[in-house]
Design a protein around this motif. Sequence first.
Motif, PDB file in Angstrom:
ATOM      1  N   PRO A 101      36.397  44.979  49.619  1.00 17.95           N
ATOM      2  CA  PRO A 101      34.937  44.863  49.762  1.00 17.95           C
ATOM      3  C   PRO A 101      34.460  43.473  49.349  1.00 17.95           C
ATOM      4  O   PRO A 101      35.020  42.858  48.432  1.00 17.95           O
ATOM      5  CB  PRO A 101      34.406  45.945  48.817  1.00 17.95           C
ATOM      6  N   SER A 102      33.430  42.987  50.004  1.00 19.74           N
ATOM      7  CA  SER A 102      32.981  41.614  49.784  1.00 19.74           C
ATOM      8  C   SER A 102      32.553  41.356  48.345  1.00 19.74           C
ATOM      9  O   SER A 102      32.756  40.246  47.822  1.00 19.74           O
ATOM     10  CB  SER A 102      31.834  41.278  50.742  1.00 19.74           C
ATOM     11  N   SER A 103      31.974  42.345  47.663  1.00 17.44           N
ATOM     12  CA  SER A 103      31.544  42.142  46.281  1.00 17.44           C
ATOM     13  C   SER A 103      32.739  41.955  45.356  1.00 17.44           C
ATOM     14  O   SER A 103      32.734  41.082  44.482  1.00 17.44           O
ATOM     15  CB  SER A 103      30.691  43.323  45.806  1.00 17.44           C
ATOM     16  N   LEU A 104      33.784  42.760  45.516  1.00 17.89           N
ATOM     17  CA  LEU A 104      34.992  42.594  44.712  1.00 17.89           C
ATOM     18  C   LEU A 104      35.670  41.278  45.053  1.00 17.89           C
ATOM     19  O   LEU A 104      36.190  40.581  44.169  1.00 17.89           O
ATOM     20  CB  LEU A 104      35.956  43.754  44.963  1.00 17.89           C
ATOM     21  N   LEU A 105      35.645  40.932  46.333  1.00 18.46           N
ATOM     22  CA  LEU A 105      36.272  39.687  46.778  1.00 18.46           C
ATOM     23  C   LEU A 105      35.597  38.478  46.141  1.00 18.46           C
ATOM     24  O   LEU A 105      36.255  37.601  45.575  1.00 18.46           O
ATOM     25  CB  LEU A 105      36.206  39.600  48.302  1.00 18.46           C
ATOM     26  N   ALA A 106      34.271  38.424  46.214  1.00 15.92           N
ATOM     27  CA  ALA A 106      33.535  37.262  45.724  1.00 15.92           C
ATOM     28  C   ALA A 106      33.511  37.177  44.206  1.00 15.92           C
ATOM     29  O   ALA A 106      33.626  36.085  43.637  1.00 15.92           O
ATOM     30  CB  ALA A 106      32.109  37.288  46.268  1.00 15.92           C
ATOM     31  N   ARG A 107      33.381  38.328  43.536  1.00 16.04           N
ATOM     32  CA  ARG A 107      33.148  38.288  42.098  1.00 16.04           C
ATOM     33  C   ARG A 107      34.396  38.514  41.263  1.00 16.04           C
ATOM     34  O   ARG A 107      34.363  38.275  40.049  1.00 16.04           O
ATOM     35  CB  ARG A 107      32.090  39.326  41.704  1.00 16.04           C
ATOM     36  N   ILE A 110      38.405  36.164  44.215  1.00 13.97           N
ATOM     37  CA  ILE A 110      38.375  34.713  44.436  1.00 13.97           C
ATOM     38  C   ILE A 110      38.429  33.924  43.122  1.00 13.97           C
ATOM     39  O   ILE A 110      39.171  32.943  43.022  1.00 13.97           O
ATOM     40  CB  ILE A 110      37.156  34.325  45.291  1.00 13.97           C
ATOM     41  N   PRO A 111      37.687  34.313  42.066  1.00 14.14           N
ATOM     42  CA  PRO A 111      37.811  33.558  40.808  1.00 14.14           C
ATOM     43  C   PRO A 111      39.214  33.599  40.193  1.00 14.14           C
ATOM     44  O   PRO A 111      39.513  32.777  39.310  1.00 14.14           O
ATOM     45  CB  PRO A 111      36.788  34.253  39.887  1.00 14.14           C
ATOM     46  N   ARG A 112      40.057  34.523  40.654  1.00 19.10           N
ATOM     47  CA  ARG A 112      41.405  34.650  40.093  1.00 19.10           C
ATOM     48  C   ARG A 112      42.497  34.191  41.062  1.00 19.10           C
ATOM     49  O   ARG A 112      43.686  34.352  40.776  1.00 19.10           O
ATOM     50  CB  ARG A 112      41.646  36.112  39.686  1.00 19.10           C
ATOM     51  N   LEU A 113      42.100  33.608  42.180  1.00 20.43           N
ATOM     52  CA  LEU A 113      43.086  33.197  43.178  1.00 20.43           C
ATOM     53  C   LEU A 113      44.053  32.145  42.647  1.00 20.43           C
ATOM     54  O   LEU A 113      45.252  32.181  42.949  1.00 20.43           O
ATOM     55  CB  LEU A 113      42.381  32.673  44.438  1.00 20.43           C
ATOM     56  N   GLU A 114      43.548  31.215  41.874  1.00 14.54           N
ATOM     57  CA  GLU A 114      44.433  30.170  41.347  1.00 14.54           C
ATOM     58  C   GLU A 114      45.514  30.788  40.462  1.00 14.54           C
ATOM     59  O   GLU A 114      46.688  30.411  40.536  1.00 14.54           O
ATOM     60  CB  GLU A 114      43.629  29.137  40.565  1.00 14.54           C
ATOM     61  N   ARG A 115      45.122  31.769  39.638  1.00 15.27           N
ATOM     62  CA  ARG A 115      46.089  32.439  38.774  1.00 15.27           C
ATOM     63  C   ARG A 115      47.060  33.280  39.598  1.00 15.27           C
ATOM     64  O   ARG A 115      48.264  33.332  39.297  1.00 15.27           O
ATOM     65  CB  ARG A 115      45.350  33.305  37.760  1.00 15.27           C
ATOM     66  N   LEU A 116      46.559  33.912  40.648  1.00 13.50           N
ATOM     67  CA  LEU A 116      47.422  34.700  41.522  1.00 13.50           C
ATOM     68  C   LEU A 116      48.463  33.810  42.195  1.00 13.50           C
ATOM     69  O   LEU A 116      49.655  34.161  42.256  1.00 13.50           O
ATOM     70  CB  LEU A 116      46.581  35.420  42.578  1.00 13.50           C
ATOM     71  N   GLU A 117      48.032  32.667  42.712  1.00 10.95           N
ATOM     72  CA  GLU A 117      48.966  31.750  43.375  1.00 10.95           C
ATOM     73  C   GLU A 117      50.013  31.210  42.396  1.00 10.95           C
ATOM     74  O   GLU A 117      51.167  30.994  42.768  1.00 10.95           O
ATOM     75  CB  GLU A 117      48.186  30.603  44.012  1.00 10.95           C
ATOM     76  N   HIS A 118      49.608  31.034  41.153  1.00 13.08           N
ATOM     77  CA  HIS A 118      50.557  30.557  40.141  1.00 13.08           C
ATOM     78  C   HIS A 118      51.576  31.639  39.789  1.00 13.08           C
ATOM     79  O   HIS A 118      52.776  31.370  39.657  1.00 13.08           O
ATOM     80  CB  HIS A 118      49.813  30.123  38.881  1.00 13.08           C
TER      81      HIS A 118
END
Length: 299
Positions: A101-107, A110-118
């Motif tokens: 859902p867009s709300s979970l995605l945005a809030r 996405i703020p944790r994408l850098e940590r996920l990629e790491h």
Amino acid sequence: MSRELPSLNALRAFEATARLGSVGGAARELHVTHGAISRQLRVLEDELGSALFVRQGRGVMLTATGEQLRDRVASAFDQLRHGWAELRRDRDGSPFVLGCPSSLLARWVIPRLERLEHDLPTLKLHLSPEEDPLAPRHAEPDAALALTLPPWPAGWQVHVLASERIGPVVSPRYAGLARLLERGISALGEESLLHTQSRPQAWPAWANACGISPASLHYGQGFARLFYLLEAAVAGLGVAIAPAPLVQDDIASGRLLAPWGFRPTDASWILATPGRRSDHRIEAMVAWLRKELARDAQL
């Protein structure tokens, strides 16, 4: 002496015919002639000494023996299909499609994408915004992240990640904040509370958890999505209700306050995968999401 296994071509012809209910349909799917399918079916019937189909109108119907064979063969072919698809994904580097859902995605995501990629550097993630990623009308993702109540949807394998915790949040800029802090939780009964149409049960669930009558609450401005609701709260337009992980960053930065904390509900964060899909990336995602949600709960 009979063979341990029948011809795999014959089993493939049988599986397609049983699934489609038609010899002609099986022939078209497998790109062979009608006669080729019929010959393969006769091979199986001769080896079993029993009929597998009887004619029904323009199609065919399984006999009792055919139904038994179908149940075993369908399961085996499903495993083969899923296994083959997983191998192809590994070889061609296909992205991992996550519906959210867009709300979970945005809030939260996405703020944790850098940590996920790491943490998961080999995972090629493709995010697919879907207001209801578990709805069958949507294209099937590799997995769906959702915040929802049981019963879980049929046809999905569900991994429970964490229990939901919700609570009221308000901006330091809100004009009525001093009055609220002075009078305490009971003062919320005099507020026109911000709410979301996508989670109408949120305020009543929180009120029940706190021993407050939901009937004592009054609602003001409503928003179609949780994302808009929380932006309104940050702007100082009123008191909103929110899942804790979606506002942790705002609380840490001072953009929002949670004066009365968060209470658990019957809902859960889940990661769901379609059917019996086998994908080693699922286990890595489940472990990472659980770790992040547990981390949020400690903040």
